[in-house]
Design a protein around this motif. Structure first.
Motif, PDB file in Angstrom:
ATOM      1  N   LEU A  44      -8.507  37.924  34.744  1.00 24.35           N
ATOM      2  CA  LEU A  44      -8.202  39.195  35.410  1.00 24.35           C
ATOM      3  C   LEU A  44      -6.911  39.810  34.861  1.00 24.35           C
ATOM      4  O   LEU A  44      -6.096  39.120  34.242  1.00 24.35           O
ATOM      5  N   VAL A  45      -6.737  41.083  35.133  1.00 26.49           N
ATOM      6  CA  VAL A  45      -5.511  41.762  34.714  1.00 26.49           C
ATOM      7  C   VAL A  45      -4.351  41.303  35.607  1.00 26.49           C
ATOM      8  O   VAL A  45      -4.457  41.298  36.837  1.00 26.49           O
ATOM      9  N   CYS A  46      -3.262  40.887  34.959  1.00 25.64           N
ATOM     10  CA  CYS A  46      -2.048  40.403  35.642  1.00 25.64           C
ATOM     11  C   CYS A  46      -0.866  41.176  35.038  1.00 25.64           C
ATOM     12  O   CYS A  46      -1.026  41.864  34.028  1.00 25.64           O
ATOM     13  N   PRO A  47       0.334  41.035  35.586  1.00 30.79           N
ATOM     14  CA  PRO A  47       1.468  41.749  34.989  1.00 30.79           C
ATOM     15  C   PRO A  47       1.678  41.408  33.508  1.00 30.79           C
ATOM     16  O   PRO A  47       2.027  42.276  32.709  1.00 30.79           O
ATOM     17  N   ASN A  50      -3.811  41.052  30.061  1.00 34.86           N
ATOM     18  CA  ASN A  50      -4.978  41.864  30.434  1.00 34.86           C
ATOM     19  C   ASN A  50      -6.210  40.990  30.632  1.00 34.86           C
ATOM     20  O   ASN A  50      -7.335  41.513  30.751  1.00 34.86           O
ATOM     21  N   GLY A  51      -6.029  39.685  30.625  1.00 39.13           N
ATOM     22  CA  GLY A  51      -7.133  38.761  30.853  1.00 39.13           C
ATOM     23  C   GLY A  51      -8.256  38.979  29.854  1.00 39.13           C
ATOM     24  O   GLY A  51      -8.021  39.067  28.649  1.00 39.13           O
ATOM     25  N   SER A  52      -9.487  39.106  30.357  1.00 43.56           N
ATOM     26  CA  SER A  52     -10.646  39.300  29.472  1.00 43.56           C
ATOM     27  C   SER A  52     -10.977  40.772  29.299  1.00 43.56           C
ATOM     28  O   SER A  52     -12.106  41.117  28.944  1.00 43.56           O
ATOM     29  N   HIS A  53     -10.001  41.639  29.580  1.00 44.83           N
ATOM     30  CA  HIS A  53     -10.287  43.083  29.551  1.00 44.83           C
ATOM     31  C   HIS A  53      -9.628  43.760  28.358  1.00 44.83           C
ATOM     32  O   HIS A  53      -8.476  43.497  28.042  1.00 44.83           O
ATOM     33  N   TYR A 263     -10.260  29.213  29.722  1.00 41.88           N
ATOM     34  CA  TYR A 263     -11.728  29.129  29.682  1.00 41.88           C
ATOM     35  C   TYR A 263     -12.328  30.521  29.925  1.00 41.88           C
ATOM     36  O   TYR A 263     -13.237  30.963  29.207  1.00 41.88           O
ATOM     37  N   PHE A 264     -11.807  31.219  30.928  1.00 36.46           N
ATOM     38  CA  PHE A 264     -12.338  32.554  31.249  1.00 36.46           C
ATOM     39  C   PHE A 264     -12.163  33.502  30.052  1.00 36.46           C
ATOM     40  O   PHE A 264     -13.075  34.241  29.700  1.00 36.46           O
TER      41      PHE A 264
END
Ligand SMILES: CC(C)(COP(=O)(O)OP(=O)(O)OC[C@H]1O[C@@H](n2cnc3c(N)ncnc32)[C@H](O[C@H]2O[C@H](COP(=O)(O)OP(=O)(O)OP(=O)(O)O)[C@@H](O)[C@H]2O)[C@@H]1O)[C@@H](O)C(=O)NCCC(=O)NCCS
Ligand SMILES: Nc1ncnc2[nH]cnc12
Length: 295
Positions: A44-47, A50-53, A263-264
């Motif tokens: 997920l997007v965190c400070p 951007n994670g998987s985005h 992993y994500f």
């Protein structure tokens, strides 16, 4: 809730209605901001990631939350004044358009607009009925007032990712979650959040533990959309293993969370539905806390 707190609640809605709607609006936006601010949410997007985005950033979410200001006050008032289902729905659709304008077309909070919107409408119903603002009463109002409408009168978009996944795999999604009065949150995730807060006094740990519990039990249509049922089952197992080993109560919990995060990202997965429901959990916690202890 004590009788005096209940009287205070009724008094406040009558004497200062605008302040109360505004306060609920602030709490809902704060809950979204708390979700966004939690670091190392898998995919997920965190400070700081951007994670998987590839199409959204922390700033996209900040802009999105800013566009939501006022919506939760409106939905609470709608619930209080017993607005009909079509009025609530039209406001949700309008809000989605505002969100997309603020984010240049990116879907940041479609699920949250729906979930938190209905929670606020249910809070309005509780206030109208003189019921204490507890998760139990709020969730019960949702079922009583809108379960039938949600399951029979909400037009389902056959092209949405959620509906496509329901057709393909028979899973339930956002609509069933709301129509069933957030059963999993009331009975599992919120108690887990409280328990972790009580044991650790640490908001970050309580949020991460609740998020992992959500990932372990939810048929998150965002995960299924990107990774199919195989990946849903794998990540549910990863989250379950983490929790069974002690979750955030372990000494090296951050390292384990980071392994799950990798992993994500490696598999391009994102638990958007679980993120929304973390915000719902935090919002219910804040509402219970404020209205049961502060008034
Ligand atoms: C009523 C709707 C919510 C209908 O939903 P539907 O069943 O049609 O499904 P979707 O349109 O796909 O959206 C549902 C969103 O709900 C979140 N979600 C997913 N799984 C669950 C679950 N099991 N329980 C509860 N909530 C769930 C999720 O929202 C979050 O993810 C979005 C970001 O995802 P992202 O990874 O970017 O994914 P996409 O952009 O979609 O694709 P890719 O990037 O992967 O390509 C973000 O929105 C989060 O909030 C699901 O997205 C609703 O659609 C509807 O009808 N709206 C109209 C307004 C209305 O009627 N409102 C009612 C009154 S308020
Ligand atoms: N932090 C987040 N990252 C990606 N999708 C989300 N949907 C809701 N919150 C999200």
């Amino acid at each position: 809730m004590t009788m005096s707190a209940l009287l205070n609640q009724t008094h406040i809605v009558q004497a200062y209605p605008h302040a109360l709607w505004q306060h609920l609006d602030d709490l809902a936006c704060e809950a979204l901001y708390d979700e966004l601010s939690l670091e190392h949410k898998p995919g997920l997007v965190c400070p700081s990631s951007n994670g998987s985005h590839t199409d959204m950033t922390h700033q996209t979410f900040i802009d999105s939350i800013a566009s939501l200001k006022g919506y939760f006050a409106t939905l609470s008032q709608f619930g209080y004044s017993d607005a009909d289902f079509e009025t609530i729905k039209a406001q949700g659709i309008y809000q989605e358009t505002k969100m997309r304008t603020a984010t240049c077309g990116i879907n940041t909070h479609k699920g949250a607009i729906f979930n938190l919107g209905f929670i606020c409408a249910a809070i309005g119903r509780c206030l109208q009925a003189g019921l204490p603002l507890t998760a139990r009463h709020i969730c019960a109002q949702l079922v009583t007032c809108w379960q039938v409408d949600l399951t029979t009168r909400l037009t389902r978009d056959p092209d949405s990712h959620g509906q496509k996944m329901q057709q393909k795999y028979g899973v339930t999604g956002a609509i069933e979650m709301v129509a069933n009065g957030f059963e999993v949150i009331e009975h599992q995730v919120l108690p887990c959040f409280y328990d972790t807060m009580q044991r650790t006094q640490d908001f970050e740990k309580a949020s991460m533990q609740a998020l992992m519990l959500l990932i372990s039990v939810l048929s998150d249509t965002n995960i299924i959309w990107r990774g199919g049922m195989v990946q849903l089952e794998r990540v549910q197992q990863l989250a379950t293993t983490f929790l069974q080993a002690g979750g955030v109560h372990q000494a090296y919990w951050r390292a384990q969370v980071q392994d799950i995060e990798h992993y994500f990202i490696e598999h391009n997965l994102s638990p958007g539905g679980s993120a929304d429901l973390l915000a719902v959990t935090i919002f219910l916690y804040k509402v219970e806390h404020e209205f049961n202890y502060s008034l």
